[in-house]
Write a protein that holds these residues in place. Structure first.
Motif, PDB file in Angstrom:
ATOM      1  N   ILE A   2       0.842  -1.204   0.000  1.00 52.00           N
ATOM      2  CA  ILE A   2       0.000   0.000   0.000  1.00 52.00           C
ATOM      3  C   ILE A   2       0.876   1.253   0.000  1.00 52.00           C
ATOM      4  CG2 ILE A   2      -1.654   1.331   1.372  1.00 52.00           C
ATOM      5  CD1 ILE A   2      -2.809  -1.363   2.329  1.00 52.00           C
ATOM      6  N   ALA A   3       1.907   1.229   0.815  1.00 51.53           N
ATOM      7  CA  ALA A   3       2.823   2.380   0.864  1.00 51.53           C
ATOM      8  C   ALA A   3       3.447   2.622  -0.503  1.00 51.53           C
ATOM      9  CB  ALA A   3       3.909   2.119   1.909  1.00 51.53           C
ATOM     10  N   ARG A   4       3.807   1.526  -1.164  1.00 52.20           N
ATOM     11  CA  ARG A   4       4.421   1.647  -2.487  1.00 52.20           C
ATOM     12  C   ARG A   4       3.453   2.241  -3.496  1.00 52.20           C
ATOM     13  NH1 ARG A   4       6.830  -3.406  -6.079  1.00 52.20           N
ATOM     14  NH2 ARG A   4       7.850  -2.137  -7.680  1.00 52.20           N
ATOM     15  N   SER A   5       2.188   1.803  -3.419  1.00 46.57           N
ATOM     16  CA  SER A   5       1.189   2.292  -4.377  1.00 46.57           C
ATOM     17  C   SER A   5       0.813   3.751  -4.128  1.00 46.57           C
ATOM     18  CB  SER A   5      -0.066   1.413  -4.319  1.00 46.57           C
ATOM     19  OG  SER A   5      -0.706   1.559  -3.066  1.00 46.57           O
ATOM     20  N   MET A   6       1.019   4.215  -2.896  1.00 46.79           N
ATOM     21  CA  MET A   6       0.606   5.587  -2.551  1.00 46.79           C
ATOM     22  C   MET A   6       1.710   6.623  -2.732  1.00 46.79           C
ATOM     23  SD  MET A   6      -1.571   4.857   0.911  1.00 46.79           S
ATOM     24  CE  MET A   6      -2.055   6.549   1.143  1.00 46.79           C
ATOM     25  N   LYS A   7       2.940   6.165  -2.963  1.00 48.36           N
ATOM     26  CA  LYS A   7       4.066   7.102  -2.899  1.00 48.36           C
ATOM     27  C   LYS A   7       3.997   8.216  -3.945  1.00 48.36           C
ATOM     28  CE  LYS A   7       7.182   4.371  -5.770  1.00 48.36           C
ATOM     29  NZ  LYS A   7       8.473   3.685  -5.862  1.00 48.36           N
ATOM     30  N   ASP A   8       3.392   7.910  -5.094  1.00 44.55           N
ATOM     31  CA  ASP A   8       3.303   8.934  -6.138  1.00 44.55           C
ATOM     32  C   ASP A   8       2.110   9.862  -5.940  1.00 44.55           C
ATOM     33  OD1 ASP A   8       5.563   7.999  -7.420  1.00 44.55           O
ATOM     34  OD2 ASP A   8       4.418   6.522  -8.580  1.00 44.55           O
ATOM     35  N   LEU A   9       1.193   9.484  -5.059  1.00 47.45           N
ATOM     36  CA  LEU A   9      -0.015  10.272  -4.844  1.00 47.45           C
ATOM     37  C   LEU A   9       0.062  11.114  -3.574  1.00 47.45           C
ATOM     38  CD1 LEU A   9      -2.579   7.429  -5.667  1.00 47.45           C
ATOM     39  CD2 LEU A   9      -1.815   9.266  -7.191  1.00 47.45           C
ATOM     40  N   ASP A  10       0.466  10.458  -2.491  1.00 47.48           N
ATOM     41  CA  ASP A  10       0.478  11.126  -1.191  1.00 47.48           C
ATOM     42  C   ASP A  10       1.642  10.586  -0.361  1.00 47.48           C
ATOM     43  OD1 ASP A  10       0.046  12.192   1.282  1.00 47.48           O
ATOM     44  OD2 ASP A  10      -2.043  11.545   1.462  1.00 47.48           O
ATOM     45  N   MET A  11       2.770  11.268  -0.452  1.00 44.91           N
ATOM     46  CA  MET A  11       3.985  10.765   0.188  1.00 44.91           C
ATOM     47  C   MET A  11       3.854  10.697   1.711  1.00 44.91           C
ATOM     48  SD  MET A  11       6.874   9.425  -0.033  1.00 44.91           S
ATOM     49  CE  MET A  11       7.475   9.586  -1.706  1.00 44.91           C
ATOM     50  N   GLN A  12       3.097  11.631   2.285  1.00 43.61           N
ATOM     51  CA  GLN A  12       2.933  11.632   3.748  1.00 43.61           C
ATOM     52  C   GLN A  12       2.194  10.374   4.212  1.00 43.61           C
ATOM     53  OE1 GLN A  12       1.187  15.237   5.242  1.00 43.61           O
ATOM     54  NE2 GLN A  12       1.710  14.785   7.364  1.00 43.61           N
ATOM     55  N   SER A  13       1.132  10.033   3.506  1.00 46.41           N
ATOM     56  CA  SER A  13       0.383   8.819   3.845  1.00 46.41           C
ATOM     57  C   SER A  13       1.217   7.580   3.573  1.00 46.41           C
ATOM     58  CB  SER A  13      -0.909   8.755   3.041  1.00 46.41           C
ATOM     59  OG  SER A  13      -1.737   9.843   3.353  1.00 46.41           O
ATOM     60  N   ALA A  14       1.980   7.610   2.473  1.00 47.64           N
ATOM     61  CA  ALA A  14       2.841   6.472   2.147  1.00 47.64           C
ATOM     62  C   ALA A  14       3.874   6.252   3.239  1.00 47.64           C
ATOM     63  CB  ALA A  14       3.522   6.711   0.799  1.00 47.64           C
ATOM     64  N   ASP A  15       4.441   7.337   3.745  1.00 52.22           N
ATOM     65  CA  ASP A  15       5.411   7.253   4.838  1.00 52.22           C
ATOM     66  C   ASP A  15       4.780   6.623   6.077  1.00 52.22           C
ATOM     67  OD1 ASP A  15       8.039   7.943   4.287  1.00 52.22           O
ATOM     68  OD2 ASP A  15       7.556  10.085   4.183  1.00 52.22           O
ATOM     69  N   ALA A  16       3.535   7.016   6.349  1.00 54.50           N
ATOM     70  CA  ALA A  16       2.821   6.467   7.512  1.00 54.50           C
ATOM     71  C   ALA A  16       2.601   4.971   7.349  1.00 54.50           C
ATOM     72  CB  ALA A  16       1.488   7.190   7.690  1.00 54.50           C
ATOM     73  N   ARG A  17       2.253   4.543   6.127  1.00 53.56           N
ATOM     74  CA  ARG A  17       2.051   3.116   5.863  1.00 53.56           C
ATOM     75  C   ARG A  17       3.357   2.339   6.034  1.00 53.56           C
ATOM     76  NH1 ARG A  17      -3.151   1.160   5.851  1.00 53.56           N
ATOM     77  NH2 ARG A  17      -4.517   2.752   4.958  1.00 53.56           N
ATOM     78  N   LEU A  18       4.423   2.953   5.546  1.00 53.56           N
ATOM     79  CA  LEU A  18       5.735   2.295   5.667  1.00 53.56           C
ATOM     80  C   LEU A  18       6.110   2.121   7.139  1.00 53.56           C
ATOM     81  CD1 LEU A  18       8.278   1.175   4.331  1.00 53.56           C
ATOM     82  CD2 LEU A  18       9.153   3.509   4.171  1.00 53.56           C
ATOM     83  N   ALA A  19       5.877   3.179   7.918  1.00 49.24           N
ATOM     84  CA  ALA A  19       6.168   3.095   9.354  1.00 49.24           C
ATOM     85  C   ALA A  19       5.316   2.017  10.012  1.00 49.24           C
ATOM     86  CB  ALA A  19       5.922   4.449  10.017  1.00 49.24           C
ATOM     87  N   SER A  20       4.070   1.908   9.558  1.00 51.10           N
ATOM     88  CA  SER A  20       3.165   0.890  10.091  1.00 51.10           C
ATOM     89  C   SER A  20       3.696  -0.504   9.790  1.00 51.10           C
ATOM     90  CB  SER A  20       1.785   1.092   9.474  1.00 51.10           C
ATOM     91  OG  SER A  20       0.965  -0.010   9.737  1.00 51.10           O
ATOM     92  N   ALA A  21       4.201  -0.690   8.566  1.00 49.90           N
ATOM     93  CA  ALA A  21       4.744  -1.997   8.178  1.00 49.90           C
ATOM     94  C   ALA A  21       5.935  -2.373   9.066  1.00 49.90           C
ATOM     95  CB  ALA A  21       5.173  -1.973   6.716  1.00 49.90           C
ATOM     96  N   LEU A  22       6.782  -1.390   9.326  1.00 49.65           N
ATOM     97  CA  LEU A  22       7.960  -1.671  10.162  1.00 49.65           C
ATOM     98  C   LEU A  22       7.546  -1.988  11.594  1.00 49.65           C
ATOM     99  CD1 LEU A  22      10.479   1.014   8.819  1.00 49.65           C
ATOM    100  CD2 LEU A  22      10.166  -1.353   8.117  1.00 49.65           C
TER     101      LEU A  22
END
Lengths: 233, 63
Positions: free
Chosen positions: A199-219
């Motif tokens: 999800i973070a990967r799919s969002m990175k081009d649209l909303d980097m802030q949300s993508a970052d949050a997803r990445l942090a969630s994954a970790l």
């Protein structure tokens, strides 16, 4: 006096892991000419050499007990080994209390790498560049999930072998069922981490802030999974 | 689990770590980011790891 094969010794296993960990640090760091890295490489070199001496000592020298408690345990272990030989029940690392088994060493190594590379800024200490960009962190995340699954596979395979050695069929079935439930739980948590990464990967081009949050969630899921496995050896 | 299996895993993990380090180092030295193709390769490795764990789970009989 009875003895066990070297590969059944938890001490030897521990030392082999230490050597491998140290060598990873030495070989990866020594490619950079940097004062801090050089000092770290020296320390890593020491960390690799010391276990070698310990390993050699464990293999070729006598290891007399150091305390009365250890002496009493030595007598008990020898009695258990003789009894195990008589009944053909496998005896080995479990007789060396205080040391983790090979499967747990593999898990600890894996999560040590994951924790060092992904969560802490200490990647350079083991020769891995610290992830700087979003995609680099994403790469670490995917690699960590895969490593977690591989480590879990080896760990549960070892647990199944241990269950297969149980003499009672009912106990064996119960333990296998528990292992299956545990393995399914690990797989599901790894899937959750993977989904969050996707999800973070799919969002990175649209909303980097949300993508970052997803990445942090994954970790965070990976850290939780690590803690779960560490508490259920 | 035999110690041979455990050591094989450790070597594998060391190799994975080395590959990841090389991937990041190469990208950083070339002044670029990780490519989509490189990410897809890592995703493929996780897919393979997932299948290995699932095969193990499926091989365990239900109570």
């Amino acid at each position: 006096m009875e003895k066990i094969p070297w590969y059944q010794s938890a001490i030897v296993r521990q030392q082999i892991v230490m050597i491998l960990v140290g060598l990873v640090g030495v070989f990866k760091i020594s490619t950079d000419v940097d004062i801090d890295a050089t000092v770290t490489a020296v320390l890593a070199g020491i960390a690799a050499v010391v276990p070698v001496f310990t390993l050699v000592a464990r293999l070729i020298k006598a290891n007399p007990p150091l305390t009365d408690t250890a002496a009493a345990n030595e007598v008990r272990v020898q009695e258990e080994l003789v009894a195990a030989k008589a009944t053909e029940v496998p005896a080995g690392p479990s007789n060396e209390a205080g040391f983790v088994r090979a499967s747990m060493l593999a898990l600890l190594f894996t999560f040590g790498v994951v924790a060092t590379v992904v969560i802490t800024p200490g990647c350079a200490a083991i020769g891995v560049p610290q992830p700087k960009t979003f995609d680099q962190k994403l790469a670490y995340g995917y690699a960590s999930v895969a490593s977690t699954r591989d480590a879990a596979t080896v760990y549960f395979r070892g647990e199944l072998a241990s269950a297969a050695a149980l003499p009672d069929a009912e106990q064996r079935r119960v333990k296998e069922a528990a292992i299956k439930k545990d393995a399914i739980n690990v797989q599901e948590q790894a899937d959750n981490a993977r989904d969050a990464l996707d999800i973070a990967r799919s969002m990175k081009d649209l909303d980097m802030q949300s993508a970052d949050a997803r990445l942090a969630s994954a970790l965070q899921i990976l850290v939780a999974l690590q803690q779960y496995l560490e508490k259920n050896p | 689990m035999s110690v041979v299996t455990a050591l094989a895993l450790l070597v594998q993990l060391g190799t994975q770590l080395s590959e990841l380090a090389r991937l990041i180092s190469t990208a950083q030295s070339e002044g670029r980011d990780i490519t989509e193709e490189e990410l897809n390769t890592l995703v493929g490795k996780d897919d393979a790891a997932r299948k290995r764990l699932q095969d193990l789970i499926d091989a365990i009989p239900d109570l």
